[in-house]
Design a protein around this motif. Structure first.
Motif, PDB file in Angstrom:
ATOM      1  N   GLU A 110       0.815  -1.216   0.000  1.00 16.62           N
ATOM      2  CA  GLU A 110       0.000   0.000   0.000  1.00 16.62           C
ATOM      3  C   GLU A 110       0.848   1.265   0.000  1.00 16.62           C
ATOM      4  O   GLU A 110       0.329   2.362  -0.237  1.00 16.62           O
ATOM      5  N   GLN A 111       2.167   1.136   0.250  1.00 22.03           N
ATOM      6  CA  GLN A 111       3.046   2.299   0.212  1.00 22.03           C
ATOM      7  C   GLN A 111       3.435   2.694  -1.212  1.00 22.03           C
ATOM      8  O   GLN A 111       3.965   3.778  -1.435  1.00 22.03           O
ATOM      9  N   SER A 112       3.184   1.831  -2.174  1.00 18.56           N
ATOM     10  CA  SER A 112       3.541   2.119  -3.556  1.00 18.56           C
ATOM     11  C   SER A 112       2.586   3.146  -4.151  1.00 18.56           C
ATOM     12  O   SER A 112       1.360   3.011  -4.015  1.00 18.56           O
ATOM     13  N   PRO A 113       3.123   4.184  -4.826  1.00 13.77           N
ATOM     14  CA  PRO A 113       2.232   5.128  -5.521  1.00 13.77           C
ATOM     15  C   PRO A 113       1.352   4.450  -6.561  1.00 13.77           C
ATOM     16  O   PRO A 113       0.299   4.989  -6.926  1.00 13.77           O
ATOM     17  N   MET A 114       1.777   3.269  -7.053  1.00 11.38           N
ATOM     18  CA  MET A 114       0.974   2.572  -8.049  1.00 11.38           C
ATOM     19  C   MET A 114      -0.399   2.196  -7.521  1.00 11.38           C
ATOM     20  O   MET A 114      -1.355   2.079  -8.282  1.00 11.38           O
ATOM     21  N   VAL A 115      -0.510   2.001  -6.199  1.00  3.67           N
ATOM     22  CA  VAL A 115      -1.818   1.679  -5.613  1.00  3.67           C
ATOM     23  C   VAL A 115      -2.796   2.819  -5.859  1.00  3.67           C
ATOM     24  O   VAL A 115      -3.955   2.609  -6.251  1.00  3.67           O
ATOM     25  N   SER A 116      -2.337   4.053  -5.649  1.00 11.04           N
ATOM     26  CA  SER A 116      -3.230   5.201  -5.869  1.00 11.04           C
ATOM     27  C   SER A 116      -3.538   5.372  -7.352  1.00 11.04           C
ATOM     28  O   SER A 116      -4.649   5.780  -7.715  1.00 11.04           O
ATOM     29  N   TYR A 117      -2.572   5.039  -8.233  1.00  9.18           N
ATOM     30  CA  TYR A 117      -2.837   5.126  -9.666  1.00  9.18           C
ATOM     31  C   TYR A 117      -3.886   4.102 -10.090  1.00  9.18           C
ATOM     32  O   TYR A 117      -4.763   4.392 -10.914  1.00  9.18           O
ATOM     33  N   ILE A 118      -3.784   2.894  -9.530  1.00  5.18           N
ATOM     34  CA  ILE A 118      -4.778   1.849  -9.847  1.00  5.18           C
ATOM     35  C   ILE A 118      -6.147   2.257  -9.338  1.00  5.18           C
ATOM     36  O   ILE A 118      -7.171   2.082 -10.019  1.00  5.18           O
ATOM     37  N   ASN A 119      -6.195   2.822  -8.129  1.00  3.97           N
ATOM     38  CA  ASN A 119      -7.481   3.282  -7.592  1.00  3.97           C
ATOM     39  C   ASN A 119      -8.059   4.401  -8.448  1.00  3.97           C
ATOM     40  O   ASN A 119      -9.289   4.486  -8.623  1.00  3.97           O
ATOM     41  N   PHE A 122      -9.749   2.766 -11.351  1.00  9.89           N
ATOM     42  CA  PHE A 122     -11.057   2.196 -10.994  1.00  9.89           C
ATOM     43  C   PHE A 122     -12.107   3.293 -10.811  1.00  9.89           C
ATOM     44  O   PHE A 122     -13.276   3.120 -11.183  1.00  9.89           O
ATOM     45  N   GLY A 123     -11.703   4.433 -10.245  1.00 11.03           N
ATOM     46  CA  GLY A 123     -12.639   5.539 -10.109  1.00 11.03           C
ATOM     47  C   GLY A 123     -13.092   6.067 -11.461  1.00 11.03           C
ATOM     48  O   GLY A 123     -14.283   6.358 -11.660  1.00 11.03           O
TER      49      GLY A 123
END
Length: 487
Positions: A110-119, A122-123
């Motif tokens: 969850e520390q990876s910026p890629m998690v926010s990019y994936i979210n 999805f948004g």
């Protein structure tokens, strides 16, 4: 041996460096292959660094790698391979390139910026589903004939996203990533580039846009945004038809009014595409932009112009919390033409994002021009050397230092100073007004190889055969003639 346009290529010893890399979930392998090796080689197996996925899953800018398939990355490539599940990669540096690489991993995924990019993806996908449902209830005007209630409210399009931020924070990579994920889900987003320093399926110095309805090529030097994916540059599995306007300068600030008019014209044609194509309308826009910093009022004004022209409803800011705050205040009271708020979102830049200096950019520009005329590793092209008299070519040039009231273009005489410059061939007639020619779209490009003043003849390089006809040419100020393609 000697290849036209590239000079002598010294033979290299077939050295080989092979190793295996294991990545944990949400890990990245970042790599950079310097430019000093030629993009072209008589031995295609030694033309770059080869990567094979032997276990797990991996992707480049959102496009998945096929397991047990060799992918060759050419000199001049700075990129990354990402895995969300973990993977094993085999790296084969057949030519002994001075590969610069590192593994980027996080203690917790969850520390990876890629998690926010994936979210974020999805948004946007949820927004697209809502747009599809709204479109079903309110079809486009030309689809409403025979339906009760025709002429009702306009169907709301999908998300219109503009990505911005300072230098080298991963703006273009995020646009590629979101575009690739959307394409993998069956969408057809329209991707636009407002940064003349880069090229989107076109040479640098242009503003351009294209619909991405097919998967991007993992091996493209520019991650799928290179010029070899255009029809004019030969066969490709990911051919896309770009709409390009020739700005002819490196930065928007060098001629703000022309940039604004071209951005407005590009946006009008892109929105027209949305009006006529249901799939594109539902998928929406992804807009890439030039670097801008917090406190840069002129740069933020250009961003605001792009937001208004493309009717953007999501502004994504990477790598600057202060810039996100400033833009949030700027757009707090603005609405789109559909009454939507302009939402400003902030994201951290990836730890793997690297700085690109002026020398690297110059080499990348040279590579793009070479690729346009000679092709790449997958498709070797044979451009045509043609000759024409001075009377057969009509060349226009923008003023070197634009000022208020200056003509947008002036017709110029052919001179030896044009040698080795890249000229844009416009979709216009030589009898059109300078204004119409300046803001017409680009048909293609030629390079002036030689100017013979005594014989009044011009030798030039073209990607296709045939006369230029009555198409006017524009001689810009950038890219400058860094190299002689016919040396």
């Amino acid at each position: 041996m000697s290849i036209p346009g590239l000079g002598q290529i010294a033979p290299q010893a077939p050295t080989s460096t092979q190793r295996t890399i294991n990545l944990r979930p949400f890990g990245e392998w970042r790599f950079s292959i310097p430019h000093q090796h030629s993009t072209f080689s008589s031995n295609s197996s030694a033309a770059g660094v080869t990567v094979r996925l032997v276990a797990g899953t991996a992707e480049r800018d959102g496009t998945e790698l096929t397991p047990h398939k060799d992918y060759t990355f050419l000199p001049g490539t700075k990129s990354k391979l990402f895995t969300d599940q973990g993977c094993t990669l085999e790296i084969n540096n057949t030519g002994g390139y001075p590969l610069e690489d590192r593994v980027v991993e996080y203690p917790h995924p969850e520390q990876s910026p890629m998690v926010s990019y994936i979210n974020l993806h999805f948004g946007l996908e949820d927004y697209e589903r809502a747009a599809a449902a709204h479109h079903a209830q309110h079809p486009l005007p030309h689809q409403q004939q025979g339906r009760q209630g025709g002429g009702g409210p306009r169907p709301k399009p999908g998300p219109r996203v503009l990505v911005c931020g300072p230098h080298c924070v991963g703006k273009t990579s995020l646009v590629k990533y979101l575009g690739a994920l959307a394409t993998r889900m069956g969408s057809q987003p329209l991707v636009a580039n407002l940064n003349p320093t880069d090229g989107l399926l076109s040479l640098p110095g242009t503003l351009s846009a294209a619909v991405f309805g097919t998967l991007m090529d993992v091996e493209e030097p520019a991650g799928g945004f290179g010029v070899s994916s255009t029809p004019i540059s030969g066969p490709s599995q990911t051919v896309k038809n770009p709409l390009a306007f020739y700005f002819g300068r490196e930065k928007a600030g060098e001629d703000v009014e022309t940039w604004k008019q071209m951005t407005e014209r590009l946006a009008v044609l892109c929105k027209r595409k949305l009006e006529r194509n249901r799939d594109v309308r539902v998928a929406g826009f992804l807009v890439d932009t030039a670097p801008v910093d917090a406190g840069d009022k002129e740069g933020q004004e250009l961003l605001a112009w792009g937001v208004r022209q493309f009717d953007v409803n999501y502004v994504v800011v990477i790598g600057s919390e202060k810039l996100k705050t400033e833009l949030g205040q700027r757009f707090a009271s603005e609405k789109t033409s559909f009454g939507e708020p302009v939402t400003v979102l902030g994201f951290d830049k990836s730890d793997g994002a690297v700085q690109i200096d002026k020398g690297w950019r110059q080499k990348s520009t040279e590579t793009a021009i070479k690729e346009y005329f000679f092709g790449g590793i997958k498709a070797r092209l044979s451009p045509f050397t043609q000759s024409a008299s001075f009377d057969e070519l009509v060349v226009f040039k923008a003023p070197d230092d634009p000022y208020e009231g200056a003509p947008v273009l002036e017709r110029v005489e052919i001179t030896p100073e044009m040698a080795h410059w890249t000229l844009a061939v416009m979709i216009a007639s030589v009898t059109d007004s300078p204004q119409a020619i300046r803001f017409s779209s680009v048909l293609g490009f030629i390079v002036i190889a030689d100017v013979d003043v005594e014989r009044r003849r011009v030798k030039f390089l073209s990607p296709v055969s045939g006369r230029l006809g009555n198409h006017p040419l524009i001689w810009g100020r950038w890219p400058e003639p860094y190299l002689n393609l016919l040396a």
